[in-house]
Design a protein around this motif. Structure first.
Motif, PDB file in Angstrom:
ATOM      1  N   LYS A  70      39.790  29.903  41.660  1.00 19.88           N
ATOM      2  CA  LYS A  70      38.925  30.100  40.066  1.00 19.88           C
ATOM      3  C   LYS A  70      38.592  31.666  39.830  1.00 19.88           C
ATOM      4  O   LYS A  70      38.824  31.874  38.428  1.00 19.88           O
ATOM      5  CB  LYS A  70      37.641  29.386  40.853  1.00 19.88           C
ATOM      6  CG  LYS A  70      36.856  28.317  40.850  1.00 19.88           C
ATOM      7  CD  LYS A  70      36.053  27.908  41.224  1.00 19.88           C
ATOM      8  CE  LYS A  70      35.817  25.927  41.987  1.00 19.88           C
ATOM      9  NZ  LYS A  70      34.274  25.967  42.095  1.00 19.88           N
ATOM     10  N   ILE A  71      38.557  32.097  40.706  1.00 19.18           N
ATOM     11  CA  ILE A  71      38.861  33.936  40.018  1.00 19.18           C
ATOM     12  C   ILE A  71      39.866  33.888  38.696  1.00 19.18           C
ATOM     13  O   ILE A  71      40.240  34.117  37.929  1.00 19.18           O
ATOM     14  CB  ILE A  71      37.720  34.835  40.888  1.00 19.18           C
ATOM     15  CG1 ILE A  71      36.658  34.737  40.939  1.00 19.18           C
ATOM     16  CG2 ILE A  71      37.907  36.126  40.206  1.00 19.18           C
ATOM     17  CD1 ILE A  71      35.829  34.727  40.433  1.00 19.18           C
ATOM     18  N   GLY A  87      30.691  33.235  34.988  1.00 20.60           N
ATOM     19  CA  GLY A  87      30.203  32.594  35.850  1.00 20.60           C
ATOM     20  C   GLY A  87      30.895  31.546  36.327  1.00 20.60           C
ATOM     21  O   GLY A  87      30.607  30.793  37.673  1.00 20.60           O
ATOM     22  N   VAL A  88      32.088  32.250  36.686  1.00 20.17           N
ATOM     23  CA  VAL A  88      33.351  31.726  37.586  1.00 20.17           C
ATOM     24  C   VAL A  88      32.879  32.279  38.797  1.00 20.17           C
ATOM     25  O   VAL A  88      33.293  33.219  39.177  1.00 20.17           O
ATOM     26  CB  VAL A  88      34.524  32.233  37.063  1.00 20.17           C
ATOM     27  CG1 VAL A  88      35.429  31.606  37.777  1.00 20.17           C
ATOM     28  CG2 VAL A  88      34.341  31.078  35.376  1.00 20.17           C
ATOM     29  N   SER A  89      32.795  31.276  40.464  1.00 20.19           N
ATOM     30  CA  SER A  89      32.532  31.458  41.469  1.00 20.19           C
ATOM     31  C   SER A  89      33.209  31.177  42.297  1.00 20.19           C
ATOM     32  O   SER A  89      34.082  29.925  42.286  1.00 20.19           O
ATOM     33  CB  SER A  89      30.973  30.793  41.752  1.00 20.19           C
ATOM     34  OG  SER A  89      29.914  31.807  40.867  1.00 20.19           O
ATOM     35  N   THR A  90      33.759  32.163  43.680  1.00 18.14           N
ATOM     36  CA  THR A  90      34.235  31.736  44.627  1.00 18.14           C
ATOM     37  C   THR A  90      33.949  32.162  45.649  1.00 18.14           C
ATOM     38  O   THR A  90      33.042  32.943  45.284  1.00 18.14           O
ATOM     39  CB  THR A  90      35.649  31.964  44.382  1.00 18.14           C
ATOM     40  OG1 THR A  90      36.017  31.012  44.929  1.00 18.14           O
ATOM     41  CG2 THR A  90      35.861  33.493  44.328  1.00 18.14           C
ATOM     42  N   LEU A 104      30.510  36.089  48.239  1.00 24.01           N
ATOM     43  CA  LEU A 104      30.261  35.207  46.881  1.00 24.01           C
ATOM     44  C   LEU A 104      30.583  36.526  45.874  1.00 24.01           C
ATOM     45  O   LEU A 104      30.156  36.861  46.032  1.00 24.01           O
ATOM     46  CB  LEU A 104      29.132  34.724  46.783  1.00 24.01           C
ATOM     47  CG  LEU A 104      27.856  33.878  48.488  1.00 24.01           C
ATOM     48  CD1 LEU A 104      27.133  33.543  48.059  1.00 24.01           C
ATOM     49  CD2 LEU A 104      29.228  32.056  48.346  1.00 24.01           C
ATOM     50  N   GLN A 106      31.374  36.491  41.491  1.00 19.50           N
ATOM     51  CA  GLN A 106      31.289  35.824  40.433  1.00 19.50           C
ATOM     52  C   GLN A 106      31.436  36.732  39.135  1.00 19.50           C
ATOM     53  O   GLN A 106      31.039  37.458  39.434  1.00 19.50           O
ATOM     54  CB  GLN A 106      29.568  35.252  40.175  1.00 19.50           C
ATOM     55  CG  GLN A 106      29.577  34.238  38.723  1.00 19.50           C
ATOM     56  CD  GLN A 106      27.778  33.941  38.507  1.00 19.50           C
ATOM     57  OE1 GLN A 106      27.470  33.575  39.636  1.00 19.50           O
ATOM     58  NE2 GLN A 106      27.201  34.049  37.778  1.00 19.50           N
ATOM     59  N   SER A 108      32.748  37.082  34.373  1.00 23.32           N
ATOM     60  CA  SER A 108      32.723  36.984  33.496  1.00 23.32           C
ATOM     61  C   SER A 108      33.954  37.147  32.959  1.00 23.32           C
ATOM     62  O   SER A 108      34.208  38.069  33.044  1.00 23.32           O
ATOM     63  CB  SER A 108      31.986  36.573  32.769  1.00 23.32           C
ATOM     64  OG  SER A 108      31.136  35.294  33.724  1.00 23.32           O
ATOM     65  N   GLU A 121      29.806  39.482  38.269  1.00 23.49           N
ATOM     66  CA  GLU A 121      27.990  39.522  38.679  1.00 23.49           C
ATOM     67  C   GLU A 121      27.128  39.404  39.606  1.00 23.49           C
ATOM     68  O   GLU A 121      26.301  39.537  39.836  1.00 23.49           O
ATOM     69  CB  GLU A 121      28.223  38.181  37.466  1.00 23.49           C
ATOM     70  CG  GLU A 121      28.515  38.453  35.914  1.00 23.49           C
ATOM     71  CD  GLU A 121      29.067  37.072  35.280  1.00 23.49           C
ATOM     72  OE1 GLU A 121      29.059  35.747  35.825  1.00 23.49           O
ATOM     73  OE2 GLU A 121      28.645  36.853  34.198  1.00 23.49           O
ATOM     74  N   ARG A 122      29.116  39.042  40.746  1.00 23.92           N
ATOM     75  CA  ARG A 122      27.883  39.080  42.237  1.00 23.92           C
ATOM     76  C   ARG A 122      29.068  39.647  42.906  1.00 23.92           C
ATOM     77  O   ARG A 122      29.519  39.248  42.408  1.00 23.92           O
ATOM     78  CB  ARG A 122      27.128  37.365  41.701  1.00 23.92           C
ATOM     79  CG  ARG A 122      26.468  37.308  43.282  1.00 23.92           C
ATOM     80  CD  ARG A 122      26.231  35.580  43.725  1.00 23.92           C
ATOM     81  NE  ARG A 122      26.239  35.408  44.650  1.00 23.92           N
ATOM     82  CZ  ARG A 122      25.353  34.150  45.215  1.00 23.92           C
ATOM     83  NH1 ARG A 122      25.621  32.880  44.629  1.00 23.92           N
ATOM     84  NH2 ARG A 122      24.935  33.997  45.793  1.00 23.92           N
TER      85      ARG A 122
END
Length: 126
Positions: A70-71, A87-90, A104, A106, A108, A121-122
């Motif tokens: 997804k990233i 907020g795209v997470s993988t 994890l 995340q 943007s 973001e994460r």
């Protein structure tokens, strides 16, 4: 642009589109990844994150495990359409010393001229 990125108080990467490589990062991103600027400039995103698939023979973004990331897909879409993603997470398999640890992630993304701004973001151990 580089000075503006350094002034922002969240981890940021600035990437070029072809090839998709980091052209600069701010201090927050460097601290997050435990790297110096010369270790991220000219590298692909997965190499900066230390994703195990970024160091295969096919390389970052081209390994079969990268399909559907997804990233990766969000960054590519930002470059091709100009659309921002929030907020795209993988989950990534990260190489830390002699261990592979699930993380994890995340982000943007936002298009800025011909470049993409990637806000982390994460980035934490799952």
């Amino acid at each position: 642009m580089r000075e503006w990125i350094k002034a922002v108080d969240v981890p940021l990467l600035l990437m070029q589109g072809n090839p998709r490589q980091v052209i600069t990062a701010n201090n927050q991103a460097l601290e997050l990844f435990g790297k110096e600027l010369h270790e991220v400039e000219g590298r692909r995103g997965g190499q900066v994150f230390d994703c195990i698939y970024a160091f295969t023979e096919d390389g970052c973004g081209k390994d079969s495990h990268c399909e559907g990331c997804k990233i990766r897909d969000g960054i590519i879409d930002t470059f091709t359409t100009g659309k921002s993603h929030n907020g795209v997470s993988t989950s990534l398999q990260i190489q830390k010393s002699d261990q592979i640890i699930p993380y994890l992630l995340q982000v943007s993304t936002e298009k800025v001229g011909d470049l993409a701004l990637v806000k982390i973001e994460r980035f934490e151990n799952a």
